[in-house]
Scaffold this motif. Structure first.
Motif, PDB file in Angstrom:
ATOM      1  N   ARG A  79       8.975  11.462   0.578  1.00  0.00           N
ATOM      2  CA  ARG A  79       7.780  10.921  -0.070  1.00  0.00           C
ATOM      3  C   ARG A  79       7.082   9.900   0.830  1.00  0.00           C
ATOM      4  O   ARG A  79       5.856   9.803   0.820  1.00  0.00           O
ATOM      5  N   ARG A  80       7.845   9.176   1.635  1.00  0.00           N
ATOM      6  CA  ARG A  80       7.216   8.196   2.523  1.00  0.00           C
ATOM      7  C   ARG A  80       6.464   8.896   3.654  1.00  0.00           C
ATOM      8  O   ARG A  80       5.390   8.446   4.070  1.00  0.00           O
ATOM      9  N   GLU A  81       6.985   9.998   4.131  1.00  0.00           N
ATOM     10  CA  GLU A  81       6.283  10.757   5.155  1.00  0.00           C
ATOM     11  C   GLU A  81       4.959  11.295   4.604  1.00  0.00           C
ATOM     12  O   GLU A  81       3.915  11.214   5.260  1.00  0.00           O
ATOM     13  N   LYS A  82       5.015  11.842   3.383  1.00  0.00           N
ATOM     14  CA  LYS A  82       3.797  12.374   2.766  1.00  0.00           C
ATOM     15  C   LYS A  82       2.801  11.253   2.474  1.00  0.00           C
ATOM     16  O   LYS A  82       1.582  11.423   2.651  1.00  0.00           O
ATOM     17  N   ILE A 128       4.118   6.224  -5.267  1.00  0.00           N
ATOM     18  CA  ILE A 128       4.783   6.014  -6.553  1.00  0.00           C
ATOM     19  C   ILE A 128       4.821   7.281  -7.410  1.00  0.00           C
ATOM     20  O   ILE A 128       5.799   7.532  -8.125  1.00  0.00           O
ATOM     21  N   GLY A 129       3.769   8.112  -7.339  1.00  0.00           N
ATOM     22  CA  GLY A 129       3.785   9.351  -8.128  1.00  0.00           C
ATOM     23  C   GLY A 129       4.901  10.286  -7.702  1.00  0.00           C
ATOM     24  O   GLY A 129       5.558  10.914  -8.545  1.00  0.00           O
ATOM     25  N   VAL A 164       0.833  -1.194   0.000  1.00  0.00           N
ATOM     26  CA  VAL A 164       0.000   0.000   0.000  1.00  0.00           C
ATOM     27  C   VAL A 164       0.874   1.253   0.000  1.00  0.00           C
ATOM     28  O   VAL A 164       0.649   2.190  -0.786  1.00  0.00           O
ATOM     29  N   LEU A 165       1.862   1.297   0.849  1.00  0.00           N
ATOM     30  CA  LEU A 165       2.752   2.458   0.934  1.00  0.00           C
ATOM     31  C   LEU A 165       3.453   2.703  -0.387  1.00  0.00           C
ATOM     32  O   LEU A 165       3.527   3.845  -0.865  1.00  0.00           O
ATOM     33  N   GLU A 166       3.978   1.663  -1.004  1.00  0.00           N
ATOM     34  CA  GLU A 166       4.693   1.819  -2.272  1.00  0.00           C
ATOM     35  C   GLU A 166       3.766   2.307  -3.373  1.00  0.00           C
ATOM     36  O   GLU A 166       4.163   3.107  -4.226  1.00  0.00           O
ATOM     37  N   ASN A 167       2.515   1.834  -3.374  1.00  0.00           N
ATOM     38  CA  ASN A 167       1.547   2.299  -4.358  1.00  0.00           C
ATOM     39  C   ASN A 167       1.222   3.774  -4.178  1.00  0.00           C
ATOM     40  O   ASN A 167       1.176   4.535  -5.149  1.00  0.00           O
ATOM     41  N   GLY A 199      10.849  12.351  -8.502  1.00  0.00           N
ATOM     42  CA  GLY A 199      12.192  12.493  -7.970  1.00  0.00           C
ATOM     43  C   GLY A 199      12.251  12.967  -6.531  1.00  0.00           C
ATOM     44  O   GLY A 199      13.301  13.421  -6.065  1.00  0.00           O
ATOM     45  N   ILE A 200      11.117  12.865  -5.808  1.00  0.00           N
ATOM     46  CA  ILE A 200      11.099  13.266  -4.405  1.00  0.00           C
ATOM     47  C   ILE A 200      11.906  12.267  -3.585  1.00  0.00           C
ATOM     48  O   ILE A 200      11.747  11.051  -3.750  1.00  0.00           O
ATOM     49  N   PRO A 201      12.805  12.739  -2.703  1.00  0.00           N
ATOM     50  CA  PRO A 201      13.610  11.822  -1.889  1.00  0.00           C
ATOM     51  C   PRO A 201      12.754  10.842  -1.105  1.00  0.00           C
ATOM     52  O   PRO A 201      11.622  11.155  -0.705  1.00  0.00           O
ATOM     53  N   LYS A 202      13.302   9.644  -0.876  1.00  0.00           N
ATOM     54  CA  LYS A 202      12.549   8.552  -0.278  1.00  0.00           C
ATOM     55  C   LYS A 202      11.943   8.932   1.066  1.00  0.00           C
ATOM     56  O   LYS A 202      10.764   8.671   1.325  1.00  0.00           O
TER      57      LYS A 202
END
Length: 265
Positions: free
Chosen positions: A121-124, A109-110, A103-106, A115-118
């Motif tokens: 993007r994971r926090e968002k 993905i945008g 779910v998180l990876e899906n 190019g947002i740092p990992k």
């Protein structure tokens, strides 16, 4: 035919004089098609598109999403010609998540493609997962039976909002769900709108759903299609299932049913 008039509000979405043909101009699905959606900052809105099968409703959404271009005509996003840099998420009837991803990876993905740092993007993504009520499911794979049909559509909605929280396009998003889940997802969508305030453009065949969710309903004619009527849903701004017992709700449903039944099959 509906004539759109600009007001002092900024435009958020516009399709101008679009024509679409798949046979070199011998016949058209859309002909001189226009749509204008003005922004409602800090409020958001539900714009619903109704029309008979084959009239091009999904094609209109694909124009806005950048998945398809009209044979002729122009598409504007926030008063500028649409480019490939304009990313707008679209939620389909079929489950569109990648089943080999969590779910998180899906959801993220945008932002990954942007190019947002990992870490960022994971926090968002986790914030959006919380907004759509999938806390505790972020490590599950986005597939049935790990997630229900309603949960899979929540993944798609979260992914779309993370790409562009101002606009979300939905093409019969609850059409594959059972009745009970569909009704719950309608209420869920209202709750997301109350938190994020996006402009939602929804294509549906469910007239009761259109009245329950919509602020403005646009009716498309059979092909070659145009928008032939604008129905303002003049119900209270805050809605829950009790509104469905209101006489005005029933009146609007019957009116739209009569309009849709007037089209020849």
């Amino acid at each position: 035919m509906v004539t759109f008039t600009n007001t002092e509000l900024p435009d958020i979405l516009e399709i101008r004089n679009a024509n679409h043909s798949y046979d070199g101009g011998k016949s058209f699905i859309l002909k001189d098609f226009n749509l204008l959606v003005e922004d409602k900052p800090d409020q958001g809105q539900f714009v619903v598109i109704l029309g008979p099968s084959g009239c091009g409703k999904s094609t209109v959404l694909r124009y806005l999403a950048g998945l398809q271009e009209p044979t002729s005509g122009e598409v504007f996003i926030k008063e500028k010609l649409r480019t490939n840099d304009d990313r707008i998420g679209m939620v389909f009837q079929q489950y569109s998540s990648f089943p080999w991803m969590t779910v998180l990876e899906n959801v993220e993905i945008g932002l990954k493609y942007k190019g947002i740092p990992k870490k960022e993007r994971r926090e968002k993504a986790m914030e959006m997962i919380q907004i759509v009520g999938l806390e505790g499911h972020h490590k599950k794979y986005a597939q049935y039976p790990s997630l229900s049909g309603g949960q899979l559509q929540r993944v798609a909605i979260a992914r779309s909002l993370l790409v562009n929280p101002e606009i979300i396009l939905m093409d019969e998003p609850f059409g594959a769900l059972d009745t009970n889940t569909r009704l719950k997802m309608q209420d869920f969508l209202i709750s997301v709108w109350e938190k994020v305030h996006p402009t939602i453009v929804l294509v549906t065949h469910d007239i009761s759903e259109a009245v329950y969710l919509g602020d403005d309903v646009y009716i498309m004619s059979p092909a070659p299609s145009k928008i032939i009527e604008h129905v303002r849903i003049d119900l209270p701004f805050d809605r829950d299932k009790e509104i469905k017992r209101d006489a005005r709700f029933t009146e609007l449903v019957f009116y739209l049913e009569d309009r849709m039944m007037s089209f020849e099959i």
